[in-house]
Design a protein around this motif. Sequence first.
Motif, PDB file in Angstrom:
ATOM      1  N   ASN A 114     -47.799  45.486  50.209  1.00  0.00           N
ATOM      2  CA  ASN A 114     -46.784  46.469  49.810  1.00  0.00           C
ATOM      3  C   ASN A 114     -46.457  46.382  48.319  1.00  0.00           C
ATOM      4  N   LEU A 115     -46.662  45.194  47.739  1.00  0.00           N
ATOM      5  CA  LEU A 115     -46.375  45.036  46.312  1.00  0.00           C
ATOM      6  C   LEU A 115     -47.258  45.924  45.456  1.00  0.00           C
ATOM      7  N   LEU A 116     -48.430  46.293  45.988  1.00  0.00           N
ATOM      8  CA  LEU A 116     -49.381  47.100  45.215  1.00  0.00           C
ATOM      9  C   LEU A 116     -49.257  48.595  45.481  1.00  0.00           C
ATOM     10  N   GLU A 117     -48.214  48.991  46.191  1.00  0.00           N
ATOM     11  CA  GLU A 117     -47.981  50.427  46.358  1.00  0.00           C
ATOM     12  C   GLU A 117     -47.663  51.034  44.988  1.00  0.00           C
ATOM     13  N   THR A 232     -39.074  43.115  47.197  1.00  0.00           N
ATOM     14  CA  THR A 232     -39.938  42.537  48.220  1.00  0.00           C
ATOM     15  C   THR A 232     -39.392  43.055  49.548  1.00  0.00           C
ATOM     16  N   GLU A 233     -40.072  42.749  50.620  1.00  0.00           N
ATOM     17  CA  GLU A 233     -39.581  43.172  51.935  1.00  0.00           C
ATOM     18  C   GLU A 233     -38.893  42.007  52.616  1.00  0.00           C
ATOM     19  N   ALA A 244     -42.425  33.021  48.825  1.00  0.00           N
ATOM     20  CA  ALA A 244     -43.813  33.248  48.399  1.00  0.00           C
ATOM     21  C   ALA A 244     -43.996  34.663  47.877  1.00  0.00           C
ATOM     22  N   SER A 245     -43.427  35.650  48.574  1.00  0.00           N
ATOM     23  CA  SER A 245     -43.578  37.039  48.139  1.00  0.00           C
ATOM     24  C   SER A 245     -42.805  37.303  46.846  1.00  0.00           C
ATOM     25  N   VAL A 246     -41.671  36.621  46.671  1.00  0.00           N
ATOM     26  CA  VAL A 246     -40.894  36.777  45.432  1.00  0.00           C
ATOM     27  C   VAL A 246     -41.690  36.240  44.245  1.00  0.00           C
ATOM     28  N   ILE A 247     -42.264  35.050  44.414  1.00  0.00           N
ATOM     29  CA  ILE A 247     -43.061  34.450  43.333  1.00  0.00           C
ATOM     30  C   ILE A 247     -44.284  35.315  43.032  1.00  0.00           C
ATOM     31  N   SER A 248     -44.893  35.881  44.078  1.00  0.00           N
ATOM     32  CA  SER A 248     -46.058  36.758  43.872  1.00  0.00           C
ATOM     33  C   SER A 248     -45.666  37.989  43.075  1.00  0.00           C
TER      34      SER A 248
END
Length: 284
Positions: A114-117, A232-233, A244-248
């Motif tokens: 979703n980060l790459l939307e 993030t979600e 992990a998603s926040v750091i990404s």
Amino acid sequence: MEQISFKLLVKEKFSQLSPGQKKVANYMIEHLEESAFKTAYQIGKEADVSETTVIRLSYALAFEGFSDMQINIQKHFLQMNKSDITNGEIKKEEQHNEDTFSKVIENEVNILRNLLEPSNVQEVWKAVDALMNADQILIVGHRISHVAAYWFSSTLSSLRENVYLCTPAGDFYEKFSNLTKQSVVVAFSFPRYAKDTLTICECTKEHDIQLISVTDRLLSPIGRIADIVLTTEENVESGTNSIASVISLLDLVIAGIYKKDRKKVQSYQQKLEKLYSNYEVFIE
């Protein structure tokens, strides 16, 4: 005291055994299940030694006799059967745990996708430009959000100057007073949302300073008022947010800054490395 198994006893005393006893010991270890129930005569016949040699082996291994040695071997098989049952139960539990962990990983993968939307990528590039052009950057995050704020502050400080982190003790207003219209405030806020962070963001907007929010969703308390929103979600299953998603997400911002201003970043990092080296900041 737990009795030593037949195999371990043979290993410990093998060098002390006679050639015939070694022959019996080798046979019994290779045919342990059969040896647990055969007579001394049958074992001797199979090992091509006398029945007496089999009995003498039991004494050489410090057993009271052949039957005592055989009981030891039988106990070994009982323990193996119990172990098989236990291992089966453990495998079922491990399978259950693997399913649990697989769900977590799958959820992380979906979040990262979703980060790459396009809408997210667009906001990331806006944040990159804002952070590159700012004269000062003030980063804030309270409670659990402070972890991500600290990581971002530390990483961003290795790319450019004038990056400041507000401490949990509450020194925002002292640092905020030095900002200009060209400065940027980066606020981190994840559930449960800290009231202090929202107050800081409202102060930032009132003073017409650009605000970047890093939060779980667009319509979070600080997401609604920020100029740039990086999201993030929320991890619905566990009720917590994935660090992990926040750091990404932050890694995307760091990569964008490095790509757009590589020479300036490298020049700054070279200065840092000289200081690190001169004062032995790091072990390696």
